[in-house]
Design a protein around this motif. Structure first.
Motif, PDB file in Angstrom:
ATOM      1  N   ALA A  64       0.832  -1.206   0.000  1.00  0.00           N
ATOM      2  CA  ALA A  64       0.000   0.000   0.000  1.00  0.00           C
ATOM      3  C   ALA A  64       0.863   1.252   0.000  1.00  0.00           C
ATOM      4  CB  ALA A  64      -0.930  -0.009   1.216  1.00  0.00           C
ATOM      5  N   TYR A  65       1.964   1.200   0.732  1.00  0.00           N
ATOM      6  CA  TYR A  65       2.907   2.329   0.771  1.00  0.00           C
ATOM      7  C   TYR A  65       3.459   2.615  -0.628  1.00  0.00           C
ATOM      8  CZ  TYR A  65       7.598   4.384   1.319  1.00  0.00           C
ATOM      9  OH  TYR A  65       8.727   5.139   1.181  1.00  0.00           O
ATOM     10  N   LEU A  66       3.802   1.569  -1.377  1.00  0.00           N
ATOM     11  CA  LEU A  66       4.316   1.762  -2.730  1.00  0.00           C
ATOM     12  C   LEU A  66       3.263   2.392  -3.633  1.00  0.00           C
ATOM     13  CD1 LEU A  66       6.319  -1.553  -3.295  1.00  0.00           C
ATOM     14  CD2 LEU A  66       7.234   0.714  -2.806  1.00  0.00           C
ATOM     15  N   PHE A  67       2.025   1.932  -3.529  1.00  0.00           N
ATOM     16  CA  PHE A  67       0.950   2.521  -4.338  1.00  0.00           C
ATOM     17  C   PHE A  67       0.759   3.995  -4.001  1.00  0.00           C
ATOM     18  CE2 PHE A  67      -0.814  -1.799  -5.331  1.00  0.00           C
ATOM     19  CZ  PHE A  67      -0.913  -1.620  -6.698  1.00  0.00           C
ATOM     20  N   LEU A  68       0.731   4.314  -2.710  1.00  0.00           N
ATOM     21  CA  LEU A  68       0.482   5.688  -2.285  1.00  0.00           C
ATOM     22  C   LEU A  68       1.592   6.643  -2.701  1.00  0.00           C
ATOM     23  CD1 LEU A  68      -0.991   5.149   1.301  1.00  0.00           C
ATOM     24  CD2 LEU A  68      -2.177   6.112  -0.677  1.00  0.00           C
ATOM     25  N   THR A  69       2.803   6.137  -2.815  1.00  0.00           N
ATOM     26  CA  THR A  69       3.929   6.994  -3.202  1.00  0.00           C
ATOM     27  C   THR A  69       4.165   6.996  -4.707  1.00  0.00           C
ATOM     28  OG1 THR A  69       5.434   5.141  -2.703  1.00  0.00           O
ATOM     29  CG2 THR A  69       5.103   6.790  -0.982  1.00  0.00           C
ATOM     30  N   GLY A  70       3.233   6.448  -5.469  1.00  0.00           N
ATOM     31  CA  GLY A  70       3.306   6.524  -6.919  1.00  0.00           C
ATOM     32  C   GLY A  70       4.214   5.503  -7.570  1.00  0.00           C
ATOM     33  N   ARG A  71       4.703   4.531  -6.815  1.00  0.00           N
ATOM     34  CA  ARG A  71       5.584   3.508  -7.390  1.00  0.00           C
ATOM     35  C   ARG A  71       4.726   2.312  -7.805  1.00  0.00           C
ATOM     36  NH1 ARG A  71       9.477   3.970  -2.248  1.00  0.00           N
ATOM     37  NH2 ARG A  71      10.653   2.202  -3.125  1.00  0.00           N
ATOM     38  N   VAL A  72       3.898   2.569  -8.809  1.00  0.00           N
ATOM     39  CA  VAL A  72       2.870   1.604  -9.207  1.00  0.00           C
ATOM     40  C   VAL A  72       3.493   0.323  -9.759  1.00  0.00           C
ATOM     41  CG1 VAL A  72       0.876   1.234 -10.700  1.00  0.00           C
ATOM     42  CG2 VAL A  72       1.244   3.469  -9.647  1.00  0.00           C
TER      43      VAL A  72
END
Length: 423
Positions: free
Chosen positions: A177-185
């Protein structure tokens, strides 16, 4: 003198490890969790009921997904004394690796002698110590997650190891979830693919156990243990002991939802500073998990590395003491005494959770000091510009990068400015 000190560091590590091994042997430490892993491996190898057994005098069951049990099959190949020794030495090596990765996260590097000395001390941090004496895998999971998160952004398969860690023990999934939220899709999608692959492999090898776990066992949080005992340093454990309620319900669920939201939003806000973002995600995970045993808090190692790298040595010393004194083990906790602690003992009963709640704002708002220190250190790598250049003050703070890339990005930016002023 420096060479003599460097030569003593491996000796210090050897003495620390010998003291730990002696303690385990003389106190007949059972390494209870290693015995659970061994029983899981035996259930896979023999075709037994993976979630129908309990082992040790504490009647501990299997609680991890079927994929983890498949990985535990090799534990059945060693006699029990050799298995305990393997966990002791393996977790010591993983502690050193976690220190190395923690320094890499902050843009620092420990020389081998200093790494030995730091490992010797880190072995006695309560979460690391408990991981070793229980025969746990927390250090392995933290290393897997941190190794993946500190790889270069264009590294092949970046995110997959994080997904595998989540497939072994579900809590690392918060980092996805942290990766998604920081734009590292792309990384987040790769992590989801890694997690899905562990679920698929578990279903292919252990179809009945997989159906049992994902349909029923995954929701039985009480199967892991009682949330109110002092071992549990999550937000739920804190609230349960504070309210004297074995099942605090909304009194825990609502604050946990608020902490999850705030923690992940702060992690997103700190996305330009990798150490802070990762630590915010880690502390949020530990707080909102229904149960975060004290040995889950091995993330204190990268936390201490970050505090030292930031120059907050007094705070680092205080945090190291907090993670060493074992205050909650000194409280009366036989039977259900954990639920009846007076108010003045509550801080000693939940030190890790209280520390994490206090650190979330610090990690989420520490901007000025980092930028000033970085700008000062990066002046060594920038080229001299003509006095007429008007871009200097702008470029100096124009690189929202992780700590280990700041100097390189600053040099690149100043190189572009220098080239533009000479054309």
């Amino acid at each position: 003198m420096k060479h003599r000190t460097a030569a003593l560091c491996p000796l210090v590590l050897a003495l620390s490890l010998a003291a730990l091994a002696t303690l385990c042997a003389t106190r007949h430490i059972p390494m209870a969790d290693a015995l659970v892993y061994r029983a899981e491996g035996e259930a896979v190898a023999s075709g037994g009921d993976l979630y129908g057994f309990t082992v040790t005098e504490w009647e501990l069951p299997a609680t991890y997904p079927p994929f983890a049990a498949i990985l535990f099959v090799p534990t059945t190949w060693l006699p029990l004394p050799a298995l305990k020794l393997a966990f002791l030495l393996g977790n010591t090596a993983l502690c050193a690796l976690l220190l190395h990765l923690s320094c890499r996260l902050t843009g620092r590097r420990l020389r081998a002698p200093h790494l030995c000395a730091a490992t010797a001390l880190a072995l006695w941090l309560e979460p690391v110590f408990q991981t070793i004496v229980f025969g746990q895998i927390n250090l392995a999971l933290a290393c897997l997650v941190l190794w993946d998160l500190t790889r270069r952004g264009d590294a092949p398969g970046k995110g997959f190891a994080l997904g595998v860690a989540a497939g072994i023990k579900l809590t690392p999934a918060v980092f996805i979830a942290y990766l998604f939220l920081t734009g590292r899709v792309r990384e987040a999608a790769t992590a989801l693919a890694g997690l899905a692959s562990t679920v698929l492999l578990g279903a292919l090898v252990l179809p009945a156990a997989s159906a049992d776990f994902w349909a029923r066992r995954v929701f039985e949080t009480g199967r892991v243990g009682k949330a109110w005992i002092v071992d549990n340093q999550s937000l739920q454990g804190l609230v349960a002991r504070l309210t004297h309620e074995a099942e605090p319900g909304p009194a825990w669920a609502l604050p946990a939802a608020a902490v999850a939201t705030a923690g992940l939003l702060l992690a997103r806000r700190a996305a330009h500073d990798a150490p802070r973002g990762v630590l915010l995600a880690a502390l949020t995970t530990l707080l909102i998990s229904p149960i975060s045993w004290s040995h889950h808090w091995v993330w204190c190692v990268p936390l201490l590395a970050w505090l030292v790298a930031e120059g907050r040595r007094r705070l680092a010393a205080a945090v190291a003491v907090l993670f060493t004194v074992r205050s909650f083990w000194l409280l009366p906790h036989q039977g259900d005494l954990d639920l009846h602690l007076p108010w003045w003992q509550q801080p000693s009963a939940s030190p890790y959770a209280l520390l994490a709640l206090a650190l979330l704002p610090l990690l989420g708002g520490a901007y000025g000091r980092t930028d000033a220190r970085t700008a000062s250190s990066c002046t060594r790598v920038r080229p001299q510009l003509p006095a007429s250049s008007s871009s200097a003050s702008t470029i100096r703070y124009a690189y929202p990068c992780s700590a280990r890339n700041r100097c390189r990005c600053a040099a690149k930016s100043w190189s572009m400015v220098s080239r533009a002023t000479t054309e």
